[in-house]
Motif scaffolding. Structure first.
Motif, PDB file in Angstrom:
ATOM      1  N   CYS A   4       1.533  11.129  12.553  1.00  0.00           N
ATOM      2  CA  CYS A   4       1.681  10.228  11.417  1.00  0.00           C
ATOM      3  C   CYS A   4       0.667   9.099  11.477  1.00  0.00           C
ATOM      4  O   CYS A   4       0.205   8.619  10.467  1.00  0.00           O
ATOM      5  CB  CYS A   4       3.080   9.608  11.401  1.00  0.00           C
ATOM      6  N   PRO A   8      -2.692   9.306   6.162  1.00  0.00           N
ATOM      7  CA  PRO A   8      -2.528   8.211   5.208  1.00  0.00           C
ATOM      8  C   PRO A   8      -1.266   8.380   4.376  1.00  0.00           C
ATOM      9  O   PRO A   8      -1.296   8.912   3.273  1.00  0.00           O
ATOM     10  CB  PRO A   8      -3.792   8.296   4.341  1.00  0.00           C
ATOM     11  N   LYS A  10       1.974   7.824   1.984  1.00  0.00           N
ATOM     12  CA  LYS A  10       2.216   7.082   0.744  1.00  0.00           C
ATOM     13  C   LYS A  10       3.724   6.867   0.634  1.00  0.00           C
ATOM     14  O   LYS A  10       4.467   7.818   0.367  1.00  0.00           O
ATOM     15  CB  LYS A  10       1.686   7.871  -0.448  1.00  0.00           C
ATOM     16  N   ALA A  29       3.613  -1.034   7.514  1.00  0.00           N
ATOM     17  CA  ALA A  29       2.219  -0.960   7.056  1.00  0.00           C
ATOM     18  C   ALA A  29       1.279  -1.281   8.215  1.00  0.00           C
ATOM     19  O   ALA A  29       0.281  -0.590   8.436  1.00  0.00           O
ATOM     20  CB  ALA A  29       1.999  -1.927   5.893  1.00  0.00           C
ATOM     21  N   SER A  33      -1.277   1.333   9.901  1.00  0.00           N
ATOM     22  CA  SER A  33      -2.550   0.990   9.237  1.00  0.00           C
ATOM     23  C   SER A  33      -2.569   1.377   7.758  1.00  0.00           C
ATOM     24  O   SER A  33      -3.528   1.976   7.277  1.00  0.00           O
ATOM     25  CB  SER A  33      -3.730   1.660   9.926  1.00  0.00           C
ATOM     26  N   LEU A  34      -1.487   1.048   7.073  1.00  0.00           N
ATOM     27  CA  LEU A  34      -1.408   1.337   5.638  1.00  0.00           C
ATOM     28  C   LEU A  34      -1.537   0.017   4.874  1.00  0.00           C
ATOM     29  O   LEU A  34      -1.252  -1.049   5.419  1.00  0.00           O
ATOM     30  CB  LEU A  34      -0.044   1.963   5.303  1.00  0.00           C
ATOM     31  N   HIS A  36      -0.292  -2.810   2.476  1.00  0.00           N
ATOM     32  CA  HIS A  36       1.033  -3.280   2.068  1.00  0.00           C
ATOM     33  C   HIS A  36       0.906  -3.830   0.649  1.00  0.00           C
ATOM     34  O   HIS A  36       0.246  -4.839   0.429  1.00  0.00           O
ATOM     35  CB  HIS A  36       1.522  -4.370   3.037  1.00  0.00           C
ATOM     36  N   SER A  83      -6.086   1.715  -2.644  1.00  0.00           N
ATOM     37  CA  SER A  83      -5.595   2.060  -1.301  1.00  0.00           C
ATOM     38  C   SER A  83      -5.335   3.547  -1.126  1.00  0.00           C
ATOM     39  O   SER A  83      -4.745   3.955  -0.126  1.00  0.00           O
ATOM     40  CB  SER A  83      -4.283   1.311  -1.031  1.00  0.00           C
ATOM     41  N   LYS A  86      -6.585   5.040   2.270  1.00  0.00           N
ATOM     42  CA  LYS A  86      -5.956   4.457   3.451  1.00  0.00           C
ATOM     43  C   LYS A  86      -4.463   4.816   3.555  1.00  0.00           C
ATOM     44  O   LYS A  86      -3.900   4.913   4.634  1.00  0.00           O
ATOM     45  CB  LYS A  86      -6.131   2.937   3.332  1.00  0.00           C
ATOM     46  N   GLY A  87      -3.848   5.027   2.387  1.00  0.00           N
ATOM     47  CA  GLY A  87      -2.393   5.183   2.351  1.00  0.00           C
ATOM     48  C   GLY A  87      -1.761   3.813   2.119  1.00  0.00           C
ATOM     49  O   GLY A  87      -2.417   2.793   2.315  1.00  0.00           O
ATOM     50  N   PHE A  88      -0.518   3.791   1.688  1.00  0.00           N
ATOM     51  CA  PHE A  88       0.090   2.507   1.336  1.00  0.00           C
ATOM     52  C   PHE A  88       1.603   2.501   1.466  1.00  0.00           C
ATOM     53  O   PHE A  88       2.244   3.556   1.530  1.00  0.00           O
ATOM     54  CB  PHE A  88      -0.291   2.115  -0.099  1.00  0.00           C
ATOM     55  N   VAL A  89       2.125   1.274   1.513  1.00  0.00           N
ATOM     56  CA  VAL A  89       3.560   1.049   1.434  1.00  0.00           C
ATOM     57  C   VAL A  89       3.782   0.236   0.167  1.00  0.00           C
ATOM     58  O   VAL A  89       3.293  -0.886   0.070  1.00  0.00           O
ATOM     59  CB  VAL A  89       4.056   0.239   2.644  1.00  0.00           C
TER      60      VAL A  89
END
Ligand code: AMP
Length: 212
Positions: A4, A8, A10, A29, A33-34, A36, A83, A86-89
């Motif tokens: 995980c 990235p 979501k 986050a 490394s997501l 925020h 984002s 990178k992926g995000f929260v």
């Protein structure tokens, strides 16, 4: 869990006001490394800068009401697109079914973390909440007091009670949550990971990590 760290993810964080979703979303986050993306923070920043959006949003926030969908949708789409790699929260968005439908056209979602806390517990938590004007760090007069009264431990900024953390507004925010946002638990169905949000910060954090 393994792997995980490099993926990235979501994620959406869903929960009643005062469930701790903001704090947990920030920690998750950081850990993975997501980005925020807090819609509440974005709106408060717009209000601080007195932008057109900020001027429109201000009275909704003060009264515990939702800012119109079209306004938040535009801002969410921008933040999500920025984002995507990178992926995000997503923290505090979507909050209505219409927003969720809009979001589904912008991006896919891997998981929805639903933090569940009983209403009586939340009223207790919110009525003592203090926020930093400068960095947004959150304290509680009883459960997490700052080292020096009225001063943020992190940045030295001034602590204050958000207008929407006043008692009358809390009741309103609850009504809005129950009628507009809670139905999203059904909407996301199989993507939901229901987390028990009572107990200490780290306890809840561990539960979330285990669910990812
Ligand atoms: P929060 O910091 O997430 O508790 O958000 C504070 C306030 O910002 C909410 O009570 C709403 O007035 C507004 N807000 C935040 N996110 C949204 C959203 N997705 N849709 C509409 N209004 C929002």
């Amino acid at each position: 869990m393994k792997g995980c760290l490099y993926k990235p993810m979501k994620l959406i964080f869903l929960g009643p006001p005062g469930s701790g979703k903001g704090t947990q979303a920030k920690m998750i986050a950081e850990k993975f490394s997501l980005a925020h993306i807090s819609m509440g923070d974005i709106l408060r920043q717009e209000i601080k800068e007195a932008t057109e959006v900020g001027k429109e949003a201000s009275s909704y926030l003060k009264n515990g009401l939702l800012v119109p969908d079209d306004v938040v949708n535009k801002m969410a789409a921008k933040a999500v697109e920025r984002s995507a790699e990178k992926g995000f929260v997503l923290d505090g968005y979507p909050r209505t079914k219409y927003q969720a439908e809009f979001l589904s056209k912008v991006t896919g979602i891997d998981k929805v973390i639903y933090i569940d806390v009983p209403q009586e517990e939340i009223v207790k938590r919110l009525t003592g909440r203090l926020s930093c004007r400068k960095c947004g760090a959150v304290y509680h007069v009883e459960h997490k007091p700052p080292k020096k009264a009225g001063v943020c431990d992190v940045c030295g900024g001034e602590l204050y009670t958000r207008d929407d953390d006043k008692k009358e507004t809390i009741v309103k925010r609850f009504e809005v949550y129950n009628s507009e946002t809670k139905p999203l638990v059904d909407y996301y169905g199989g993507k939901i990971a229901k987390i028990n949000g009572t107990g200490g910060l780290n306890e809840v954090l561990e539960r979330i990590k285990t669910s990812l």
